[in-house]
Design a protein around this motif. Structure first.
Motif, PDB file in Angstrom:
ATOM      1  N   THR A  97       0.873  -1.175   0.000  1.00 39.86           N
ATOM      2  CA  THR A  97       0.000   0.000   0.000  1.00 39.86           C
ATOM      3  C   THR A  97       0.909   1.224   0.000  1.00 39.86           C
ATOM      4  N   PHE A  98       0.379   2.331  -0.468  1.00 38.98           N
ATOM      5  CA  PHE A  98       1.234   3.472  -0.729  1.00 38.98           C
ATOM      6  C   PHE A  98       0.455   4.754  -0.480  1.00 38.98           C
ATOM      7  N   ASP A  99       0.989   5.630   0.345  1.00 40.75           N
ATOM      8  CA  ASP A  99       0.312   6.908   0.621  1.00 40.75           C
ATOM      9  C   ASP A  99       0.846   7.987  -0.309  1.00 40.75           C
ATOM     10  N   LYS A 100      -0.061   8.746  -0.848  1.00 41.92           N
ATOM     11  CA  LYS A 100       0.355   9.819  -1.753  1.00 41.92           C
ATOM     12  C   LYS A 100      -0.553  11.022  -1.573  1.00 41.92           C
ATOM     13  N   ARG A 101       0.049  12.201  -1.487  1.00 40.57           N
ATOM     14  CA  ARG A 101      -0.776  13.395  -1.355  1.00 40.57           C
ATOM     15  C   ARG A 101      -1.514  13.663  -2.661  1.00 40.57           C
ATOM     16  N   VAL A 102      -2.763  14.032  -2.527  1.00 38.02           N
ATOM     17  CA  VAL A 102      -3.584  14.312  -3.695  1.00 38.02           C
ATOM     18  C   VAL A 102      -3.988  15.775  -3.616  1.00 38.02           C
ATOM     19  N   GLU A 103      -3.704  16.533  -4.664  1.00 34.73           N
ATOM     20  CA  GLU A 103      -4.031  17.965  -4.638  1.00 34.73           C
ATOM     21  C   GLU A 103      -4.958  18.285  -5.808  1.00 34.73           C
ATOM     22  N   HIS A 104      -6.205  18.570  -5.489  1.00 33.27           N
ATOM     23  CA  HIS A 104      -7.182  18.789  -6.552  1.00 33.27           C
ATOM     24  C   HIS A 104      -7.161  20.218  -7.083  1.00 33.27           C
ATOM     25  N   CYS A 105      -7.383  20.338  -8.391  1.00 38.99           N
ATOM     26  CA  CYS A 105      -7.510  21.652  -9.023  1.00 38.99           C
ATOM     27  C   CYS A 105      -8.906  21.767  -9.633  1.00 38.99           C
ATOM     28  N   LEU A 106      -9.396  22.993  -9.712  1.00 33.95           N
ATOM     29  CA  LEU A 106     -10.637  23.237 -10.444  1.00 33.95           C
ATOM     30  C   LEU A 106     -10.247  23.722 -11.835  1.00 33.95           C
ATOM     31  N   VAL A 107     -10.735  23.019 -12.839  1.00 34.51           N
ATOM     32  CA  VAL A 107     -10.342  23.295 -14.221  1.00 34.51           C
ATOM     33  C   VAL A 107     -11.579  23.677 -15.030  1.00 34.51           C
ATOM     34  N   VAL A 108     -11.437  24.720 -15.829  1.00 28.29           N
ATOM     35  CA  VAL A 108     -12.549  25.168 -16.674  1.00 28.29           C
ATOM     36  C   VAL A 108     -12.038  25.395 -18.099  1.00 28.29           C
ATOM     37  N   SER A 109     -12.945  25.675 -18.994  1.00 31.51           N
ATOM     38  CA  SER A 109     -12.569  26.015 -20.363  1.00 31.51           C
ATOM     39  C   SER A 109     -11.794  27.342 -20.348  1.00 31.51           C
TER      40      SER A 109
END
Ligand SMILES: O=C(O)C(=O)Cc1ccccc1
Length: 267
Positions: A97-109
């Motif tokens: 198992t592997f921990d990884k930081r996830v960083e979400h972005c808001l993407v638009v046209s």
């Protein structure tokens, strides 16, 4: 002769699972020549006959990824004891198992300004990411309908495709508006360059990609939640917010039990 080592992952390229797979494989677990193979859903990766599979498991905000859990529960006998697993005919065993930081972005046209964010009619992403960003979505995209996609990166690809189609439609509209009188009837309109700006996909691939967004929303302004990497190489999109949500994600590496890998039925 050594056989190729392949690893299935929830694609497409630049999904969080792909990033986790790149960080994990090759590793001491595998050989340096491991080839990563994208699958369009967690279930498809799980059902693949590759040597390894990398799947998202859980994260700090939204808990367990239900689809992964469902796959794991659907096949009994997968665990730490390889001999036991083989006796029961199990397909996979969990090797890491592997921990990884996830960083979400808001993407638009690219054509959507920050002032127009409240006009966004839908926001697409993997269920997990939508759940992780629920508060942000409610505050900043109050009118947006949630659209669940098989992965975060597929949401970005679908948005890019729809943005390019909208741009094309606008250009054609403008051309029609300015040139209607001068066209002879045999070639009344400029050639219809369907999918000429489709980020390198074939028309069929593009249609498949678009099926994940409900038809009635496709002409309306939309957004995607995904990683920064998922937007790289896609035209017509811009990241409007980075770090919408930072979470610790956990990913899982499954190894095929002896004799069950065939590399035969990838999508
Ligand atoms: O790998 C992806 O891109 C996914 O869609 C699964 C996911 C979603 C949210 C956080 C981590 C992984």
């Amino acid at each position: 002769m050594s056989s190729a080592v392949t690893a299935a992952y929830l694609g497409p390229a630049n999904s969080y699972t792909h990033q986790a797979a790149l960080a994990l494989l090759p590793s001491s677990l595998t050989r340096p020549t491991t080839t990563l193979i994208p699958y369009t859903s967690i279930a498809a990766a799980y059902e693949s006959r590759e040597t390894y599979a990398v799947l998202p498991l859980e994260n700090t905000i939204f808990g367990v990824v239900q689809e992964t859990l469902g796959c794991l529960l659907s096949s009994e006998g997968e665990g730490d004891d390889e001999d036991e697993d083989e006796k029961k005919g199990a397909r996979w065993r969990i090797v890491q198992t592997f921990d990884k930081r996830v960083e979400h972005c808001l993407v638009v046209s690219s054509s959507c300004s920050d002032e127009q964010l409240d006009k966004i009619a839908w926001v697409a992403s993997h269920e997990q990411a939508l759940g992780q960003c629920a508060k942000f979505i409610k505050q900043r995209l109050p009118c947006a309908q949630l659209v669940k996609t098989p992965s975060t990166a597929q949401a970005a690809e679908a948005l890019a495709l729809l943005s390019s189609r909208q741009k094309l439609r606008q250009q054609q509209q403008q051309q029609n508006d300015t040139t209607t009188i001068s066209y002879p009837s045999s070639s009344a309109h400029p050639a219809h360059p369907v999918c000429s700006e489709n980020n390198g996909q074939s028309a069929d691939e593009a249609e498949d990609e678009l099926e994940i967004i409900p038809k009635q929303l496709q002409a309306l302004p939309g957004a995607a939640i995904c990683s920064e990497a998922a937007v790289e190489g896609l035209e017509g999109l811009r990241i409007t917010r980075k770090g919408v949500q930072d979470v610790a994600g956990e990913f899982l590496v499954l190894e095929a039990c002896k004799g069950t890998a065939a590399n035969s039925d990838r999508s």
